[in-house]
Design an enzyme around this catalytic site. Structure first.
Site, PDB file in Angstrom:
ATOM      1  CD  GLU A 160      -3.054 -20.043   9.210  1.00  0.00           C
ATOM      2  OE1 GLU A 160      -4.099 -20.533   9.684  1.00  0.00           O
ATOM      3  OE2 GLU A 160      -2.303 -19.278   9.856  1.00  0.00           O
TER       4      GLU A 160
ATOM      5  CG  HIS B 285     -14.098 -21.400  14.687  1.00  0.00           C
ATOM      6  ND1 HIS B 285     -13.567 -22.508  15.279  1.00  0.00           N
ATOM      7  CD2 HIS B 285     -13.642 -21.402  13.401  1.00  0.00           C
ATOM      8  CE1 HIS B 285     -12.809 -23.158  14.410  1.00  0.00           C
ATOM      9  NE2 HIS B 285     -12.845 -22.520  13.261  1.00  0.00           N
TER      10      HIS B 285
ATOM     11  CG  HIS C 268     -11.382 -18.421  12.638  1.00  0.00           C
ATOM     12  ND1 HIS C 268     -11.873 -17.616  11.632  1.00  0.00           N
ATOM     13  CD2 HIS C 268     -10.437 -19.212  12.070  1.00  0.00           C
ATOM     14  CE1 HIS C 268     -11.256 -17.929  10.498  1.00  0.00           C
ATOM     15  NE2 HIS C 268     -10.387 -18.878  10.739  1.00  0.00           N
TER      16      HIS C 268
ATOM     17  CG  ASP D  33      -2.710 -20.810   4.198  1.00  0.00           C
ATOM     18  OD1 ASP D  33      -3.663 -21.433   4.717  1.00  0.00           O
ATOM     19  OD2 ASP D  33      -2.788 -19.615   3.862  1.00  0.00           O
TER      20      ASP D  33
ATOM     21  CD  GLU E 128      -6.111 -19.599  -1.311  1.00  0.00           C
ATOM     22  OE1 GLU E 128      -7.287 -19.262  -1.552  1.00  0.00           O
ATOM     23  OE2 GLU E 128      -5.714 -19.930  -0.186  1.00  0.00           O
TER      24      GLU E 128
ATOM     25  NE  ARG F 254      -3.541 -22.478  15.342  1.00  0.00           N
ATOM     26  CZ  ARG F 254      -3.617 -23.383  16.310  1.00  0.00           C
ATOM     27  NH1 ARG F 254      -3.174 -23.071  17.524  1.00  0.00           N
ATOM     28  NH2 ARG F 254      -4.098 -24.584  16.089  1.00  0.00           N
TER      29      ARG F 254
END
Length: 398
Positions: free
Chosen positions: A133, A243, A211, A97, A119, A213
């Site tokens: 995503e 990250h 990590h 994604d 997936e 958003r």
């Protein structure tokens, strides 16, 4: 007749999950994989591919400092415009994604090339979480010709959206295949300098990462402070592979960097990270990989999110949504440390994501799609507690 499949990916998680498929295709006379790296994650991606012995046939090298999602998507599409007509593959394979996933699928579709989505069918039900995503995978679902869903629930999501059931195959998740492969190659204890102290650590090891958003802004400091509180607990060591994104590092490092019981590492190479997961007792993360790998290793996994597109582990009891508040995170970690029954209930729950043989089903599904073999036997979730033997996960509750 051998079929050419352009495998388009750009991030470390994508690389981990498509690597077993690429390796298997190379050994299968039915297929010729052409590995197309967009370079969306540069250093972490290259390190991961090296571990799996994969060298891209094409590297679009789109990485640029602080570029926007729109710029990433545009640059991937721009790179594929000239490539796909020259390559003329029989299919374009994308995974998951990411921006690379969406751009690869759009490019394949616009060149009238069948798109294979590995997936497929994960849904959180909220287009804003995870962002971007959730929207990316929904859009790819409308484009793909073959949907390779990890779980029966993912397949059901696709069917509810009107996807032709005959184009959906339940395969299990290839991340479990990668994890099983890594177990055979992971360095021996004491072999990795960053992990030497953990080999001698007598107490609890909590592996933590954040990590996404949706964690940027107010949640990240809350998460960082919660990790400090957890590290203040008796006999607890918190390990944070931090990250590289400045939006994460610049916020978290000033809070956790000087705590005596928090070990901050740069992102680890894949095999080292797998060994760290095995050594850990509890995983606290907003990573999608952690939601799948933790259950496979029998590690109680606390998910730093409010919703998830991977509800199977939550229903099975091996993962728990804990949100991103300081109090909620500390409460749930403390509960697992102080309550052996609660810990064992999560550590011994059923792994719903795979048995380590998803790659075989992916190739069988592709063969059937191209008219080169029978339909793949689907993965049946819930038959395996773990795909791999956990290491040390019950050390504190025996």
């Amino acid at each position: 007749m051998q079929k050419t499949v352009a495998v388009v990916f750009g991030t470390r998680p994508e690389a981990i999950k498509v690597a077993p498929v690429i390796r298997a295709m190379r050994d299968d006379p039915r297929f010729r994989p052409v590995v197309v790296s967009t370079g969306q994650h540069r250093q972490m991606l290259d390190e991961t591919l090296q571990v799996f012995g994969i060298t891209p046939d094409v590297d679009l090298d789109i990485m640029a400092p602080r570029q926007s999602l729109s710029e990433v998507t545009y640059r991937v599409i721009q790179g594929l415009v000239g490539l796909l007509p020259d390559l003329a593959p029989d299919a374009v394979m994308v995974h998951g994604d990411t921006a690379t996933t969406l751009a690869g699928a759009i490019s394949g579709h616009q060149h009238r090339i069948p798109v294979i989505h590995v997936e497929a069918g994960l849904r959180s039900g909220d287009a804003r979480s995870p962002f971007p995503e959730e929207a990316n995978r929904r859009l790819v679902g409308q484009i793909a010709a073959l949907h390779l869903a990890p779980t029966p629930g993912n397949a059901a999501n696709l069917i509810r959206e009107g996807i032709d059931e005959s184009t959906i195959v339940v395969t299990g998740n290839t991340v479990i295949d990668a994890l099983r492969w890594s177990a055979e190659l992971a360095p021996a204890e004491g072999a990795d300098e960053p992990l030497l102290d953990l080999d001698r650590e007598p107490g609890w090891v909590v592996l933590a990462s954040a990590h996404r958003r949706e964690s940027w802004g107010k949640p990240l400091p809350e998460i960082a402070k919660a990790l400090c509180d957890v590290a203040d607990l008796e006999d607890v060591r918190v390990v944070v592979p931090l990250h590289r994104n400045p939006a994460v590092r610049d916020v978290m490092l000033p809070i956790i960097g000087e705590h005596p019981h928090i070990t901050v590492l740069d992102p680890l190479p894949y095999l080292q990270f797998c060994r760290l997961m095995r050594r850990s007792d509890i995983i606290v993360s907003d990573s999608s990989g952690a939601e799948e790998e933790g259950p496979a290793l029998g590690k109680p996994t606390l998910v730093l999110r409010d919703v998830t597109e991977r509800p199977e582990a939550v229903r099975a009891g091996t993962a728990r949504l804990v949100g991103r508040t300081r109090a909620g995170i500390v409460r749930e970690v403390t509960r697992l440390i102080n309550d052996p029954v609660a810990y064992a209930a999560m550590a011994e729950s059923v792994n719903p994501y795979g048995d380590g043989y998803a790659t075989e089903r992916v190739l069988d599904a592709m063969g059937h799609f191209f008219g080169m073999g029978p339909a793949a036997a689907p993965f049946i979730s819930g038959l395996h507690r773990t795909a791999l033997s956990p290491v040390g996960s019950l050390a504190h509750v025996a």
